[in-house]
Design a protein around this motif. Structure first.
Motif, mmCIF file in Angstrom:
data_model
loop_
_atom_site.group_PDB
_atom_site.id
_atom_site.type_symbol
_atom_site.label_atom_id
_atom_site.label_comp_id
_atom_site.label_asym_id
_atom_site.label_seq_id
_atom_site.Cartn_x
_atom_site.Cartn_y
_atom_site.Cartn_z
ATOM 1 N N ALA A 72 31.816 34.977 38.519
ATOM 2 C CA ALA A 72 32.806 35.504 37.705
ATOM 3 C C ALA A 72 32.855 35.045 36.334
ATOM 4 C CB ALA A 72 34.183 35.277 38.610
ATOM 5 N N ASP A 73 32.742 33.623 36.271
ATOM 6 C CA ASP A 73 32.588 33.099 34.896
ATOM 7 C C ASP A 73 31.454 33.226 33.957
ATOM 8 O OD1 ASP A 73 35.045 31.793 35.385
ATOM 9 O OD2 ASP A 73 34.270 29.789 35.895
ATOM 10 N N ALA A 74 30.130 33.465 34.748
ATOM 11 C CA ALA A 74 29.069 33.749 33.931
ATOM 12 C C ALA A 74 28.989 35.077 33.131
ATOM 13 C CB ALA A 74 27.737 33.462 34.679
ATOM 14 N N PHE A 75 29.964 36.108 33.942
ATOM 15 C CA PHE A 75 29.827 37.543 33.689
ATOM 16 C C PHE A 75 31.156 38.117 33.301
ATOM 17 C CE2 PHE A 75 25.925 36.708 36.086
ATOM 18 C CZ PHE A 75 24.994 37.383 35.189
ATOM 19 N N PRO A 76 31.749 37.311 32.432
ATOM 20 C CA PRO A 76 33.454 37.537 32.175
ATOM 21 C C PRO A 76 33.770 39.012 31.683
ATOM 22 C CG PRO A 76 32.472 36.531 30.113
ATOM 23 C CD PRO A 76 31.432 36.386 31.224
ATOM 24 N N GLU A 77 32.490 39.819 31.343
ATOM 25 C CA GLU A 77 33.274 41.112 30.907
ATOM 26 C C GLU A 77 33.386 41.901 32.157
ATOM 27 O OE1 GLU A 77 28.630 40.846 31.591
ATOM 28 O OE2 GLU A 77 30.164 39.720 30.875
ATOM 29 N N LYS A 78 32.974 41.592 33.390
ATOM 30 C CA LYS A 78 33.177 42.325 34.726
ATOM 31 C C LYS A 78 34.727 42.280 35.094
ATOM 32 C CE LYS A 78 29.110 43.691 34.651
ATOM 33 N NZ LYS A 78 28.950 45.314 34.301
ATOM 34 N N GLY A 79 35.334 41.172 34.350
ATOM 35 C CA GLY A 79 36.790 41.026 34.746
ATOM 36 C C GLY A 79 37.073 40.367 36.253
ATOM 37 N N LEU A 80 36.286 39.893 36.970
ATOM 38 C CA LEU A 80 36.382 39.258 38.344
ATOM 39 C C LEU A 80 36.986 37.709 38.084
ATOM 40 C CD1 LEU A 80 32.984 40.672 39.380
ATOM 41 C CD2 LEU A 80 35.225 41.203 40.132
ATOM 42 N N GLY A 81 36.959 37.158 37.290
ATOM 43 C CA GLY A 81 37.695 35.800 36.943
ATOM 44 C C GLY A 81 39.296 35.947 37.201
ATOM 45 N N PRO A 82 39.742 34.717 36.800
ATOM 46 C CA PRO A 82 41.235 34.764 36.681
ATOM 47 C C PRO A 82 41.665 35.255 35.341
ATOM 48 C CG PRO A 82 40.526 32.657 36.687
ATOM 49 C CD PRO A 82 39.400 33.387 37.012
ATOM 50 N N THR A 83 42.794 35.617 35.057
ATOM 51 C CA THR A 83 43.615 35.882 33.837
ATOM 52 C C THR A 83 44.375 34.854 33.734
ATOM 53 O OG1 THR A 83 45.521 37.133 34.848
ATOM 54 C CG2 THR A 83 43.368 38.398 34.056
ATOM 55 N N PRO A 84 45.071 34.277 32.366
ATOM 56 C CA PRO A 84 46.176 33.330 32.606
ATOM 57 C C PRO A 84 47.211 33.789 33.311
ATOM 58 C CG PRO A 84 45.218 33.786 30.363
ATOM 59 C CD PRO A 84 44.624 35.026 31.161
ATOM 60 N N GLU A 85 47.606 34.952 33.623
ATOM 61 C CA GLU A 85 48.747 35.201 34.470
ATOM 62 C C GLU A 85 48.654 35.047 35.977
ATOM 63 O OE1 GLU A 85 48.933 36.830 30.621
ATOM 64 O OE2 GLU A 85 47.580 37.097 32.299
ATOM 65 N N ASP A 86 47.461 35.245 36.284
ATOM 66 C CA ASP A 86 47.043 34.961 37.889
ATOM 67 C C ASP A 86 46.190 33.896 38.251
ATOM 68 O OD1 ASP A 86 44.519 35.984 37.300
ATOM 69 O OD2 ASP A 86 44.917 38.044 37.663
ATOM 70 N N ARG A 87 46.062 32.852 37.275
ATOM 71 C CA ARG A 87 45.050 32.026 37.747
ATOM 72 C C ARG A 87 45.406 31.028 38.736
ATOM 73 N NH1 ARG A 87 44.720 29.461 32.524
ATOM 74 N NH2 ARG A 87 43.156 30.941 31.888
ATOM 75 N N HIS A 88 46.836 30.799 39.005
ATOM 76 C CA HIS A 88 47.215 30.077 40.059
ATOM 77 C C HIS A 88 46.891 30.672 41.313
ATOM 78 C CE1 HIS A 88 50.282 33.267 39.331
ATOM 79 N NE2 HIS A 88 51.055 32.908 40.488
ATOM 80 N N ASP A 89 47.250 31.828 41.407
ATOM 81 C CA ASP A 89 46.959 32.553 42.988
ATOM 82 C C ASP A 89 45.328 32.500 42.964
ATOM 83 O OD1 ASP A 89 49.264 33.233 44.148
ATOM 84 O OD2 ASP A 89 49.538 35.122 42.748
ATOM 85 N N TYR A 90 44.691 33.117 42.092
ATOM 86 C CA TYR A 90 43.297 32.907 42.082
ATOM 87 C C TYR A 90 42.612 31.664 42.754
ATOM 88 C CZ TYR A 90 38.311 33.568 40.260
ATOM 89 O OH TYR A 90 37.012 33.629 40.384
ATOM 90 N N TYR A 91 42.898 30.367 42.079
ATOM 91 C CA TYR A 91 42.266 29.037 42.604
ATOM 92 C C TYR A 91 43.089 28.759 43.657
ATOM 93 C CZ TYR A 91 39.954 28.730 38.211
ATOM 94 O OH TYR A 91 38.794 28.949 37.260
ATOM 95 N N ARG A 92 44.341 28.951 43.778
ATOM 96 C CA ARG A 92 44.965 28.573 45.100
ATOM 97 C C ARG A 92 44.444 29.161 46.397
ATOM 98 N NH1 ARG A 92 51.332 29.965 46.933
ATOM 99 N NH2 ARG A 92 51.432 28.907 48.808
ATOM 100 N N TRP A 93 44.132 30.430 46.296
ATOM 101 C CA TRP A 93 43.731 31.034 47.634
ATOM 102 C C TRP A 93 42.012 31.047 47.556
ATOM 103 C CZ3 TRP A 93 47.283 31.263 50.849
ATOM 104 C CH2 TRP A 93 48.670 31.220 50.284
ATOM 105 N N MET A 94 41.410 30.969 46.744
ATOM 106 C CA MET A 94 40.061 30.732 46.758
ATOM 107 C C MET A 94 39.907 29.454 47.507
ATOM 108 S SD MET A 94 36.708 31.928 45.735
ATOM 109 C CE MET A 94 36.818 32.580 44.017
#
Length: 208
Positions: A72-94
């Motif tokens: 997700a980080d290596a190909f950021p143009e795909k939009g599969l990583g976290p945004t500033p607004e949802d970073r908490h949920d992304y990392y928490r549940w991952m």
């Protein structure tokens, strides 16, 4: 250069789905269980002697959750990583999926039920508690990050889909609805078709 080391009868299916979501070309390296997977050539890639793994521009990444996050980080143009607004949920549940869910399901499948005292020390507490937390999470949102699909759904979602298929998770409406949203995605279907074709080839070879 992106190399994918896998076996179709492994958690490599999760990484293949992530690769299809990313859409980048990759070279597939099928590693057979036994001497090849435990041998020096492959353990130079992953000393644990397990698949999957990737090598991207010479850099090796192992562990499924780490691979999903890395891609997700290596190909950021795909939009599969976290945004500033949802970073908490992304990392928490991952990380919840990589830790408590993985541990609880594995131990429950092995018939190991912690005592009340042990559950205080175990990171997952109890299988039933983990299942209830997952159900609550998925009852009021479409994806881990709300309305937006991300790499966290590839990882957590694979555990839900697998759990329903092999009955390591109970059949609850929230799980079934979530799994339906994920398995309807074209990248999921493409990845699954490739792994099923590889499994069929392996079974045919054994039958000869």
């Amino acid at each position: 250069m992106l190399e994918f080391f896998t076996n179709p009868m492994s958690r490599g299916q999760i990484v293949r789905w992530m690769l299809e979501e990313v859409g980048a070309p990759y070279e597939e390296r099928i590693i057979q269980y036994g001497p090849e997977m435990k041998g020096p050539e492959y353990t130079a890639i992953n000393p644990m002697g397990k698949v999957p793994a990737i090598r991207h521009d010479g850099k090796v990444v192992t562990e499924v959750a780490a691979i999903c996050a890395y891609l997700a980080d290596a190909f950021p143009e795909k939009g599969l990583g976290p945004t500033p607004e949802d970073r908490h949920d992304y990392y928490r549940w991952m990380f919840f999926a990589a830790g408590p869910v993985e541990q609880a399901v594995s131990m429950n499948s092995a018939g190991i039920v912690p005592t009340e005292e042990q559950s205080r020390s175990f990171g997952f507490g109890s299988y039933d508690k983990v299942v209830d937390v997952l159900e609550t999470l998925l009852s009021d949102r479409d994806y881990v990050c709300g309305a937006r699909f991300s790499a966290a759904d590839v990882y957590l979602g694979s555990q839900i889909v697998w759990g329903l298929q092999f009955e390591t998770l109970p059949k609850r409406d929230a799980f079934a609805a979530y799994a339906g949203r994920l398995t309807g995605r074209d990248p999921f279907r493409k990845a699954k078709a490739r792994d099923m074709a590889l499994i069929a080839e392996m079974e045919a070879a054994k039958a000869q």
